[in-house]
Write a protein that holds these residues in place. Structure first.
Motif, short mmCIF file in Angstrom:
data_model
loop_
_atom_site.label_atom_id
_atom_site.label_comp_id
_atom_site.label_asym_id
_atom_site.label_seq_id
_atom_site.Cartn_x
_atom_site.Cartn_y
_atom_site.Cartn_z
N PHE A 27 3.84 86.97 45.50
CA PHE A 27 4.94 87.66 44.84
C PHE A 27 6.22 87.25 45.55
O PHE A 27 6.40 87.54 46.73
CB PHE A 27 4.71 89.17 44.86
CG PHE A 27 3.50 89.57 44.06
CD1 PHE A 27 3.53 89.53 42.68
CD2 PHE A 27 2.33 89.94 44.69
CE1 PHE A 27 2.41 89.87 41.94
CE2 PHE A 27 1.21 90.29 43.97
CZ PHE A 27 1.24 90.25 42.58
N VAL A 33 6.34 85.13 40.29
CA VAL A 33 5.00 85.11 40.85
C VAL A 33 4.53 83.67 40.94
O VAL A 33 4.55 82.94 39.95
CB VAL A 33 4.02 85.92 39.97
CG1 VAL A 33 2.62 85.90 40.56
CG2 VAL A 33 4.51 87.36 39.81
N SER A 50 7.58 87.75 36.30
CA SER A 50 6.65 88.84 36.61
C SER A 50 6.07 89.49 35.36
O SER A 50 4.91 89.88 35.35
CB SER A 50 7.33 89.88 37.50
OG SER A 50 8.45 90.43 36.84
N ASP A 54 2.15 89.91 34.58
CA ASP A 54 1.59 91.22 34.27
C ASP A 54 0.79 91.19 32.96
O ASP A 54 -0.28 91.77 32.87
CB ASP A 54 2.68 92.29 34.17
CG ASP A 54 3.33 92.60 35.51
OD1 ASP A 54 2.74 92.25 36.56
OD2 ASP A 54 4.42 93.19 35.51
#
Length: 70
Positions: A27, A33, A50, A54
């Motif tokens: 991260f 990421v 991100s 996700d």
């Protein structure tokens, strides 16, 4: 997408094999990421927003990906 990987703290899942054949994730400070192959840590890495990461992990956890033979 790009991200600064110089200070990335890479980790593997606790489910990973001890042989090192895994994907590592970091991260990044930028909110991105990073993903790389643990067998080649100095090689290329993919960098995702991100929200994309996700979405990917949510689908993987829900088993929404199906294996197809070529």
């Amino acid at each position: 997408m790009t991200g600064d990987l110089s200070r990335a703290r890479w980790f593997k899942s606790s489910y990973s094999e001890t042989s090192g054949s895994c994907v590592e994730v970091a991260f990044l400070d930028s909110g991105m990421v990073g993903v790389r192959d643990s067998k080649n840590p100095s090689g290329p890495a993919l960098v995702f927003a991100s929200d994309a990461w996700d979405s990917f992990t949510a689908c993987a956890n829900a088993r929404k990906f199906h294996h197809r033979n070529s």
